[in-house]
Design a protein around this motif. Structure first.
Motif, PDB file in Angstrom:
ATOM      1  N   THR A 360       0.827  -1.208   0.000  1.00 35.76           N
ATOM      2  CA  THR A 360       0.000   0.000   0.000  1.00 35.76           C
ATOM      3  C   THR A 360       0.859   1.254   0.000  1.00 35.76           C
ATOM      4  O   THR A 360       0.349   2.350  -0.250  1.00 35.76           O
ATOM      5  CB  THR A 360      -0.904   0.008   1.237  1.00 35.76           C
ATOM      6  OG1 THR A 360      -0.097  -0.190   2.420  1.00 35.76           O
ATOM      7  CG2 THR A 360      -1.950  -1.103   1.159  1.00 35.76           C
ATOM      8  N   ARG A 361       2.151   1.124   0.263  1.00 34.96           N
ATOM      9  CA  ARG A 361       3.055   2.279   0.278  1.00 34.96           C
ATOM     10  C   ARG A 361       3.911   2.378  -0.971  1.00 34.96           C
ATOM     11  O   ARG A 361       4.279   3.467  -1.406  1.00 34.96           O
ATOM     12  CB  ARG A 361       3.976   2.193   1.512  1.00 34.96           C
ATOM     13  CG  ARG A 361       4.909   3.389   1.704  1.00 34.96           C
ATOM     14  CD  ARG A 361       5.883   3.140   2.861  1.00 34.96           C
ATOM     15  NE  ARG A 361       6.771   2.021   2.574  1.00 34.96           N
ATOM     16  CZ  ARG A 361       7.926   2.140   1.910  1.00 34.96           C
ATOM     17  NH1 ARG A 361       8.321   3.319   1.455  1.00 34.96           N
ATOM     18  NH2 ARG A 361       8.675   1.075   1.691  1.00 34.96           N
ATOM     19  N   SER A 362       4.237   1.223  -1.580  1.00 33.58           N
ATOM     20  CA  SER A 362       5.170   1.210  -2.702  1.00 33.58           C
ATOM     21  C   SER A 362       4.819   0.070  -3.641  1.00 33.58           C
ATOM     22  O   SER A 362       4.190  -0.914  -3.259  1.00 33.58           O
ATOM     23  CB  SER A 362       6.606   1.047  -2.188  1.00 33.58           C
ATOM     24  OG  SER A 362       7.512   0.799  -3.237  1.00 33.58           O
ATOM     25  N   ASP A 363       5.232   0.210  -4.901  1.00 33.33           N
ATOM     26  CA  ASP A 363       5.019  -0.874  -5.864  1.00 33.33           C
ATOM     27  C   ASP A 363       6.230  -1.793  -5.951  1.00 33.33           C
ATOM     28  O   ASP A 363       6.265  -2.711  -6.765  1.00 33.33           O
ATOM     29  CB  ASP A 363       4.686  -0.313  -7.244  1.00 33.33           C
ATOM     30  CG  ASP A 363       5.795   0.562  -7.809  1.00 33.33           C
ATOM     31  OD1 ASP A 363       6.780   0.828  -7.077  1.00 33.33           O
ATOM     32  OD2 ASP A 363       5.674   1.003  -8.965  1.00 33.33           O
ATOM     33  N   TYR A 364       7.245  -1.539  -5.092  1.00 32.96           N
ATOM     34  CA  TYR A 364       8.452  -2.370  -5.112  1.00 32.96           C
ATOM     35  C   TYR A 364       9.177  -2.169  -3.785  1.00 32.96           C
ATOM     36  O   TYR A 364       9.838  -1.159  -3.571  1.00 32.96           O
ATOM     37  CB  TYR A 364       9.347  -1.964  -6.287  1.00 32.96           C
ATOM     38  CG  TYR A 364      10.597  -2.810  -6.461  1.00 32.96           C
ATOM     39  CD1 TYR A 364      10.529  -4.057  -7.071  1.00 32.96           C
ATOM     40  CD2 TYR A 364      11.840  -2.344  -6.031  1.00 32.96           C
ATOM     41  CE1 TYR A 364      11.676  -4.822  -7.247  1.00 32.96           C
ATOM     42  CE2 TYR A 364      12.990  -3.105  -6.205  1.00 32.96           C
ATOM     43  CZ  TYR A 364      12.899  -4.345  -6.815  1.00 32.96           C
ATOM     44  OH  TYR A 364      14.028  -5.111  -6.988  1.00 32.96           O
ATOM     45  N   THR A 365       9.026  -3.115  -2.891  1.00 30.39           N
ATOM     46  CA  THR A 365       9.642  -2.977  -1.578  1.00 30.39           C
ATOM     47  C   THR A 365      10.130  -4.325  -1.094  1.00 30.39           C
ATOM     48  O   THR A 365       9.676  -5.380  -1.559  1.00 30.39           O
ATOM     49  CB  THR A 365       8.643  -2.379  -0.562  1.00 30.39           C
ATOM     50  OG1 THR A 365       9.323  -2.080   0.655  1.00 30.39           O
ATOM     51  CG2 THR A 365       7.511  -3.360  -0.255  1.00 30.39           C
ATOM     52  N   VAL A 410       0.747  -2.431   4.149  1.00 28.86           N
ATOM     53  CA  VAL A 410       0.283  -3.804   3.979  1.00 28.86           C
ATOM     54  C   VAL A 410       0.870  -4.351   2.685  1.00 28.86           C
ATOM     55  O   VAL A 410       0.740  -3.732   1.626  1.00 28.86           O
ATOM     56  CB  VAL A 410      -1.259  -3.882   3.927  1.00 28.86           C
ATOM     57  CG1 VAL A 410      -1.716  -5.337   3.780  1.00 28.86           C
ATOM     58  CG2 VAL A 410      -1.876  -3.250   5.166  1.00 28.86           C
ATOM     59  N   LEU A 411       1.514  -5.501   2.758  1.00 26.81           N
ATOM     60  CA  LEU A 411       2.040  -6.150   1.555  1.00 26.81           C
ATOM     61  C   LEU A 411       0.884  -6.739   0.762  1.00 26.81           C
ATOM     62  O   LEU A 411       0.014  -7.417   1.326  1.00 26.81           O
ATOM     63  CB  LEU A 411       3.031  -7.250   1.932  1.00 26.81           C
ATOM     64  CG  LEU A 411       4.269  -6.826   2.729  1.00 26.81           C
ATOM     65  CD1 LEU A 411       5.127  -8.044   3.049  1.00 26.81           C
ATOM     66  CD2 LEU A 411       5.078  -5.781   1.973  1.00 26.81           C
TER      67      LEU A 411
END
Length: 695
Positions: A360-365, A410-411
């Protein structure tokens, strides 16, 4: 070699015979069993294709023998004797050894230049210490020299004199093993272009590309030194995941730059690393002709672990030094690394650091970045799994809305291997993994907000009438009903216990071929589900008010109001099941209930039936089918010239003759005509004929 050296090096094998040679090879120990690179073994293999072998050799001049004589060693595969004599041709070699094979009739395939090249390419491509040449014969057409030849432009093409050609045959020696063994050089002396070109030779594809490589050397605990190059291919075969193998043909084993085998057993390299292309060259590996002994050798067992460790180091290096390149690797091989998480407990933490996710924060983490961005007091890694779903759709799940609204990451996992992989991980860097669709979700700051705690306790008391009523009405379908604070806008959701299957896992397991006959599957599928209601939802508040208005237990409990309320709740629960990712037990009944709700909302009678009159099919056909291309009469003997053209009734605005209708049919008039036709006695045997003056 001198005459004595020919007898000593070749005569022993010639006299021993096949059986005795194999026996001695298998019983040999230490240096005696190290056959790789010895001239004797290569000489023995000659008899596999040649009934007679001639070896001519001329040693270099020495002080003891200033004028050496060239000798010829002759032996046959059928006998146990040999002869050595001066070469009648004289000293033709200058220096060195020549082997001449007389190819037998059953081995004629080895006279093919293409077959010879294929064998050399497989076994000795990189043996540049011993260059191998093949004499290629070519034939070309060369115009004959003709001084009398003239070209007359006035002559037509047929009359013009054509030049004549001679067939010229040429022979030239072509080196076959011209590829240098890159692994023998120091990595600092090899350019990226050379590594890329070498990979094309390994892949046997001039267009092959690689996403990275590792060039290393070392010594095993068994004392065997080795050099190796490991490549990550830029593409996977289309059927890789359907026919995934466990490392078969992914490791090429060489000894002193001579290819030995690429079949080290199906379990040698784990399947999650079977895409790698590895070339390993051992400096000194005792071998014999037994493949089983080769596969069980201690060096290979140690090498297996070394290659897995080097592969993980390679991925880690690219991830830290070339993050953009690692994005490609993660996209292509992320699923394989997830499988590795489930299959390799020893490397679980290393593999977890290599995984990349959308959230929900990044498209690649990464998981390390997730831990770094955790909130104060947060001790869980939150994830939402849905195989095959888009990340943006997972983000809209009711399980995610409260966490996202509060700013927790959230992943969002959409690969089939994600959820079982997270279950295998368990915890990472002191944080436990938590499926947000299951019970057990904790924010970490619950104790700090006394007002929210008191509010939740009060809501549990206030909504107890609704909770008790729902428990009674949903008995057998829902195990418990609780008030929750995990929702923001959604009225309710359905969760399972932490040890049960989520909706995503249930779908994955249901896709297995034998799932329907598995009692464990049935048990896990039917584990109790908990309905969590949002006390701040207007819909839930409305349900509470209706329940409070219901008659008491001593009064009629089958009133129209309570029956309608039951139907509404069943629709709500089924809809919540679908939105929570579960399947509805009876889809037909569910859609009937939805239709009933829609009818009541639109003021349509729930008992009204469709007025469609179904025309029966014609009688059973008699006789053969019409030939293709013949017109078929459809109605009353008239040819249907154009079913879908201007003469048909398809498409808005089409008239009976193809003309445009200037205005739409009047619905009320059409309905009245329909009822009139019914009253006239049409009972379904013939279609009702509705006439409209306007048409």
């Amino acid at each position: 070699m001198t005459k004595d050296e020919l007898a000593r090096n070749l005569g022993t094998i010639a006299r021993s015979g096949t059986t005795e040679f194999l026996k001695k090879a298998e019983e040999g120990t230490g240096a005696d069993s190290n056959l790789i690179g010895q001239f004797g073994l290569g000489f023995y293999s000659c008899f596999l294709v040649s009934p007679t072998v001639r070896v001519a050799s001329l040693p270099p001049p020495t002080s003891a023998n200033p004028d050496p004589v060239q000798h010829v060693f002759i032996s046959s595969s059928s006998g146990d004797s040999f002869e050595i004599q001066p070469d009648p041709r004289g000293n033709t070699l200058g220096r060195g050894t020549e082997i001449v094979l007389s190819i037998g009739e059953d081995s004629g395939e080895f006279l093919s230049t293409s077959n010879l090249k294929a064998l050399i390419d497989k076994h000795s491509t990189f043996s540049t210490t011993f260059p191998i040449y093949i004499k290629e014969r070519t034939t070309t057409r060369v115009p004959k020299d003709d001084d009398d030849f003239t070209y007359d432009a006035d002559l037509d093409e047929e009359s013009a004199k054509e030049p004549e050609f001679d067939l010229v045959k040429e022979e030239k020696w072509v080196r076959v093993n011209d590829k240098a063994p890159l692994w023998m050089r120091e990595p600092k002396d090899v350019t990226d272009i050379e590594y890329e070109e070498f990979y094309k030779a390994v892949a046997k594809d001039p267009s092959a590309e690689t996403l990275g490589w590792s060039h290393f050397k070392g010594d095993t605990a068994s004392g065997v030194a080795y050099r190796a190059i490991m490549y990550i291919p830029a593409k996977l075969p289309k059927d890789f995941w359907q026919n995934i193998s466990s490392g078969l043909n992914s490791v090429r084993l060489m000894v002193k730059r001579v290819f030995i085998t690429d079949d080290l057993g199906k379990e040698y390299m784990p399947r999650w690393l079977s895409f790698l292309k590895v070339t390993v060259d051992a400096d000194d590996l005792p071998l014999n002709v037994s493949r089983e002994t080769l596969q069980n050798h201690r060096f290979l067992q140690q090498l297996q672990r070394i290659l897995i460790r080097k592969a993980l180091d390679l991925f880690s290096h690219i991830a830290s030094e070339q993050p953009e390149k690692y994005k490609e690797i993660s996209k292509l091989y992320g699923n394989a690394l997830r499988i590795g998480m489930m299959e390799s407990h020893k490397d679980k933490v290393k593999l977890a650091k290599l995984l990349r996710f959308e959230s929900t924060r990044s498209d690649y983490t990464s998981l390390e970045e997730y831990v770094d961005n955790r909130k104060e007091g947060q001790k869980q890694i939150y994830f939402m799994a849905g195989a095959g779903e888009k990340a943006e759709d997972l983000k809209k799940s009711p399980f995610v809305e409260k966490l996202d609204a509060r700013g927790y990451e959230v992943l969002l996992l959409n690969l089939p291997s994600d959820e079982p992989m997270m279950a295998t991980l368990g915890n990472f860097m002191g944080m436990t993994v938590q499926d947000v669709s299951k019970k057990g979700l904790k924010y970490g700051d619950e104790e700090e907000n006394e007002a929210e705690k008191k509010e939740l306790e009060g809501q549990k008391i206030a909504f107890s009438p609704l909770i008790n009523w729902l428990k009674k009405e949903l008995a057998g379908q829902i195990s418990d009903v609780v008030v929750t604070n995990r929702l923001v806008t959604s009225p309710c959701t359905i969760v399972v216990d932490s040890f049960g299957w989520s909706a995503n896992m249930a779908r994955i397991m249901a896709a297995q071929a034998e799932a329907e006959n598995d009692p464990m599957f049935e048990m896990m599928k039917n584990l109790p589900k908990v309905l969590e209601i949002n006390p701040k939802s207007p819909l839930i508040e409305g349900l509470l008010e209706h329940v409070l208005e219901l008659p008491g237990e001593d009064e009629d409990s089958n009133s129209a109001e309570e029956i309608e309320l039951r139907e509404a709740v069943k629709v709500l629960v089924d809809t919540t099941l679908v939105r929570s990712g579960f399947s509805v037990a009876d889809p037909s009944t569910y859609f009937e209930r939805v239709e009933a709700l829609l009818r009541r909302a639109l003021g349509v009678s729930t008992s009204a039936k469709a007025s469609t009159v179904v025309r029966p099919a014609p009688p059973t056909a008699m006789g053969p089918l019409e030939e293709e291309g013949v017109k078929i009469n459809l109605v009353d003997g008239e040819e249907d010239e154009d079913i879908f053209g201007g003469g048909g009734a398809f498409g808005a605005g089409a008239g009976s003759g193809g003309e445009q209708v200037e205005e739409w049919l009047d619905w009320h008039q059409f309905k009245a005509d329909l009822e009139k036709g019914k009253e006239g006695g049409a009972q379904g045997d013939e279609p009702v004929d509705i006439e409209h003056d306007e048409l």
